[in-house]
Design an enzyme around this catalytic site. Structure first.
Site, PDB file in Angstrom:
ATOM      1  N   SER A  30      10.811  -9.535  16.606  1.00 48.87           N
ATOM      2  CA  SER A  30      10.538  -8.279  15.894  1.00 48.87           C
ATOM      3  C   SER A  30      10.852  -7.072  16.761  1.00 48.87           C
ATOM      4  O   SER A  30      10.668  -5.926  16.337  1.00 48.87           O
ATOM      5  CB  SER A  30       9.079  -8.234  15.427  1.00 48.87           C
ATOM      6  OG  SER A  30       8.207  -8.463  16.509  1.00 48.87           O
ATOM      7  N   ASN A 117      -2.418 -11.190  17.498  1.00 51.52           N
ATOM      8  CA  ASN A 117      -2.835 -10.966  16.115  1.00 51.52           C
ATOM      9  C   ASN A 117      -3.725  -9.724  15.979  1.00 51.52           C
ATOM     10  O   ASN A 117      -3.512  -8.889  15.097  1.00 51.52           O
ATOM     11  CB  ASN A 117      -3.565 -12.197  15.565  1.00 51.52           C
ATOM     12  CG  ASN A 117      -2.664 -13.424  15.515  1.00 51.52           C
ATOM     13  OD1 ASN A 117      -1.473 -13.322  15.828  1.00 51.52           O
ATOM     14  ND2 ASN A 117      -3.207 -14.555  15.140  1.00 51.52           N
ATOM     15  N   THR A 162       8.742  19.583 -24.916  1.00 46.42           N
ATOM     16  CA  THR A 162       8.259  18.236 -25.241  1.00 46.42           C
ATOM     17  C   THR A 162       9.465  17.521 -25.831  1.00 46.42           C
ATOM     18  O   THR A 162      10.251  18.133 -26.576  1.00 46.42           O
ATOM     19  CB  THR A 162       7.093  18.245 -26.258  1.00 46.42           C
ATOM     20  OG1 THR A 162       7.564  18.785 -27.492  1.00 46.42           O
ATOM     21  CG2 THR A 162       5.919  19.078 -25.780  1.00 46.42           C
ATOM     22  N   HIS A 163       9.643  16.292 -25.448  1.00 50.01           N
ATOM     23  CA  HIS A 163      10.806  15.505 -25.905  1.00 50.01           C
ATOM     24  C   HIS A 163      12.121  16.219 -25.622  1.00 50.01           C
ATOM     25  O   HIS A 163      13.070  16.089 -26.394  1.00 50.01           O
ATOM     26  CB  HIS A 163      10.679  15.187 -27.405  1.00 50.01           C
ATOM     27  CG  HIS A 163       9.333  14.692 -27.790  1.00 50.01           C
ATOM     28  ND1 HIS A 163       8.954  13.373 -27.662  1.00 50.01           N
ATOM     29  CD2 HIS A 163       8.229  15.353 -28.246  1.00 50.01           C
ATOM     30  CE1 HIS A 163       7.685  13.237 -28.047  1.00 50.01           C
ATOM     31  NE2 HIS A 163       7.226  14.423 -28.396  1.00 50.01           N
ATOM     32  N   SER A 283      32.274  19.201  -6.713  1.00 53.90           N
ATOM     33  CA  SER A 283      33.066  18.061  -7.165  1.00 53.90           C
ATOM     34  C   SER A 283      34.364  18.065  -6.376  1.00 53.90           C
ATOM     35  O   SER A 283      34.935  19.116  -6.115  1.00 53.90           O
ATOM     36  CB  SER A 283      33.364  18.188  -8.656  1.00 53.90           C
ATOM     37  OG  SER A 283      34.509  17.427  -8.989  1.00 53.90           O
ATOM     38  N   ASN A 291      26.597  21.238  -8.505  1.00 57.57           N
ATOM     39  CA  ASN A 291      25.794  20.107  -8.986  1.00 57.57           C
ATOM     40  C   ASN A 291      24.443  19.991  -8.271  1.00 57.57           C
ATOM     41  O   ASN A 291      24.337  20.325  -7.091  1.00 57.57           O
ATOM     42  CB  ASN A 291      26.583  18.806  -8.802  1.00 57.57           C
ATOM     43  CG  ASN A 291      27.786  18.724  -9.726  1.00 57.57           C
ATOM     44  OD1 ASN A 291      27.768  19.277 -10.813  1.00 57.57           O
ATOM     45  ND2 ASN A 291      28.834  18.056  -9.273  1.00 57.57           N
ATOM     46  N   TYR A 323      -4.083 -14.505  10.116  1.00 57.94           N
ATOM     47  CA  TYR A 323      -2.717 -14.054  10.418  1.00 57.94           C
ATOM     48  C   TYR A 323      -1.678 -15.124  10.096  1.00 57.94           C
ATOM     49  O   TYR A 323      -1.889 -16.308  10.375  1.00 57.94           O
ATOM     50  CB  TYR A 323      -2.598 -13.695  11.919  1.00 57.94           C
ATOM     51  CG  TYR A 323      -1.190 -13.274  12.289  1.00 57.94           C
ATOM     52  CD1 TYR A 323      -0.784 -11.956  12.157  1.00 57.94           C
ATOM     53  CD2 TYR A 323      -0.246 -14.220  12.719  1.00 57.94           C
ATOM     54  CE1 TYR A 323       0.517 -11.571  12.458  1.00 57.94           C
ATOM     55  CE2 TYR A 323       1.051 -13.848  13.018  1.00 57.94           C
ATOM     56  CZ  TYR A 323       1.426 -12.517  12.882  1.00 57.94           C
ATOM     57  OH  TYR A 323       2.716 -12.146  13.166  1.00 57.94           O
ATOM     58  N   GLN A 328       4.681 -10.170  10.126  1.00 58.12           N
ATOM     59  CA  GLN A 328       5.583  -9.439  11.020  1.00 58.12           C
ATOM     60  C   GLN A 328       6.504  -8.501  10.243  1.00 58.12           C
ATOM     61  O   GLN A 328       6.903  -7.454  10.739  1.00 58.12           O
ATOM     62  CB  GLN A 328       6.404 -10.448  11.825  1.00 58.12           C
ATOM     63  CG  GLN A 328       7.513  -9.816  12.651  1.00 58.12           C
ATOM     64  CD  GLN A 328       8.105 -10.800  13.640  1.00 58.12           C
ATOM     65  OE1 GLN A 328       7.389 -11.298  14.497  1.00 58.12           O
ATOM     66  NE2 GLN A 328       9.389 -11.082  13.515  1.00 58.12           N
ATOM     67  N   LYS A 331       6.024  -4.286   9.093  1.00 56.14           N
ATOM     68  CA  LYS A 331       6.318  -3.029   9.803  1.00 56.14           C
ATOM     69  C   LYS A 331       7.634  -2.396   9.354  1.00 56.14           C
ATOM     70  O   LYS A 331       7.719  -1.183   9.165  1.00 56.14           O
ATOM     71  CB  LYS A 331       6.323  -3.287  11.314  1.00 56.14           C
ATOM     72  CG  LYS A 331       4.914  -3.489  11.851  1.00 56.14           C
ATOM     73  CD  LYS A 331       4.882  -3.962  13.269  1.00 56.14           C
ATOM     74  CE  LYS A 331       5.268  -5.418  13.408  1.00 56.14           C
ATOM     75  NZ  LYS A 331       4.368  -6.359  12.678  1.00 56.14           N
TER      76      LYS A 331
END
Ligand code: ARG
Length: 443
Positions: A30, A117, A162-163, A283, A291, A323, A328, A331
């Site tokens: 790790s 651990n 709304t909508h 673009s 954009n 454990y 491991q 993280k």
């Protein structure tokens, strides 16, 4: 530069059955991920040495030797004076290997009454504690940028939807508070729950059952700023609830930022907000484009946060108590979620400094969308009409006006008087006044 080591891992005995296959070691270590824990790992080890010293398991001189070396290591690594051995299973082993080179035989006492651990569980809690503080600071930066936006643009009447259809006039501040501020405030409050889950130190839980040695876990806990030692050693080495809650908050921050982003993307598409060049995309083919790339990227980040939350939940799914090496992998997921969240918060604060409402366009959209319809209906109610009747009247008026190529806003005052409204009521049917009257009810 020292790269310490004998080539043999110190976490193996005759019982372990010989050396690891080098390819398995390379795949399973790790270290590439948990080297980020170096600073908290050394902090945790210093606290552990204090516990050993208080228990008489190391002498004051031995403690000083160990503490001095451990405290110096993160700086040495940062300055490039020391590089940790690559052929160790994790940062914990790499630190111990370096220590034994640096201080000799006394290093063999460091791991007394401790396991990786409880060590890694402690490291992750210390790391998450710092992360909570940074996320809070990131939220505060967005809230400050939102406050500045509101100071400049908070009184602009904008369409609410709304909508995706124009609904009712809303002040800029009501929109921004609803789109992001209120949600982020709740996220910040929820971080207090993470702190709560970070309040006990796992150190002293050992591998799973604590230790028979007289190490006082309240000493090591206090040295690290925790309120207490482990309540239960089996739980302490296996639980990562604080990380889960933290990643839930990160995912929710992602959603809140994504919600603002969609609003900004759509408002800018309709020309109701203008994006500054500092955050706009172009673009490569179409020369006229400006954009909302920043907000599309921010919205896209929410998907990553949800994936990380699910990955962490799934990592724990099916594990028994205590454990397992599966843990491991937590993280990598936690680091990615926190890093991503801090970046998102920083970019959101930047974005807020680079877009503004276009007042004329907002007013046109409000007129074109007949946003005053509900106000007109409620004015008729205030003048004595039952709501459903007024609602029908205004609906018919909307159709009539549109058929004539007009909008409700084009109704003359004679027409409004004919509906039964007086001058005071007619004066209120102005878009900005409407937005202000409504906003005043939620102040
Ligand atoms: N690298 C491990 C992790 O991150 C440290 C704990 C290892 N413990 C063990 N029993 N193998 O979880």
């Amino acid at each position: 530069m020292s790269t310490s080591g004998t080539g043999k891992s110190i976490a193996r005995t005759a019982a372990t059955g010989g050396d690891l296959d080098p390819d398995f070691l390379r795949w399973s270590t790790s270290l590439p991920v948990d080297r980020r824990l170096l600073e908290v790992d050394c902090r945790g080890s210093v606290a552990h040495v204090r516990g050993l010293e208080a228990a008489g398991l190391v002498s004051p001189e031995e403690a000083r030797t160990l503490v001095d070396a451990l405290e110096s290591l993160p700086g040495k690594v940062a300055r490039g004076e020391v590089s940790l051995r690559e052929d160790e299973e994790d940062v914990h082993m790499a630190v111990e290997a370096w220590l034994s080179e640096e201080v000799g035989a006394v290093a063999a006492k460091l791991h007394t009454g401790r396991s990786r651990n409880d060590q890694v569980a402690t490291d992750l809690k210390l790391w998450c504690r710092d992360a909570v503080e940074q996320v809070e600071a990131g939220i505060d930066e967005v809230l400050a940028a939102a406050k500045a936006w509101i100071a400049h643009h908070g009184e602009v009447p904008m369409p609410s939807y709304t909508h995706r259809q124009v609904a009712i006039p809303a002040l800029g501040r009501v929109w921004l508070e609803g789109a992001i501020v209120a949600g982020l405030r709740r996220d910040r409050t929820l971080l207090a729950a993470v702190r709560q889950e970070l309040s006990s130190s796992p150190l002293g839980a050992g591998a799973i059952g604590g230790t028979t040695l007289p190490i006082d876990t309240s000493i090591t806990a206090a040295a690290l700023g925790f309120g207490r030692g482990p309540d239960n050693p089996i739980d302490a080495v296996g639980e990562r609830d604080h990380a889960l809650t933290l990643l839930f908050v990160c995912a929710r921050i992602g959603l809140h930022v994504a919600r603002l982003s969609t609003d900004v993307i759509e408002l800018s598409s309709d020309g109701l907000v203008r994006l500054g060049g500092a955050i706009a995309g172009g673009s490569s083919m179409m020369p006229h484009k400006r954009n909302p790339d920043m907000f599309e990227l921010l919205r896209g980040q929410a998907a990553l946060r949800q994936g990380e939350l699910v990955a962490l939940l799934s990592t724990f799914h099916g594990l028994g108590s205590g454990y397992f090496r599966d843990l491991q992998q937590d993280k990598e997921i936690v680091f990615r979620a926190v890093d991503g969240t801090l970046d998102v918060l920083r970019m959101t604060a930047l974005g807020l400094r680079h877009f503004e409402p276009v007042e004329d366009a907002c007013l046109s959209a409000l007129i074109k969308g007949d946003a005053i319809a509900t106000d007109l209906c409620e004015a008729l109610v205030a003048a004595g009409q039952p709501f459903r009747e007024a609602y029908g009247v205004v609906g018919r008026l909307v159709v009539q006006q549109r058929e004539a190529g007009r909008r409700l806003a084009d109704l003359g005052s004679e027409e409004l008087v004919a509906l039964g409204l007086d001058d005071a009521a007619i004066a209120e049917l102005e878009l900005r006044r409407s937005a202000r009257r409504r906003a005043a009810r939620f102040a």
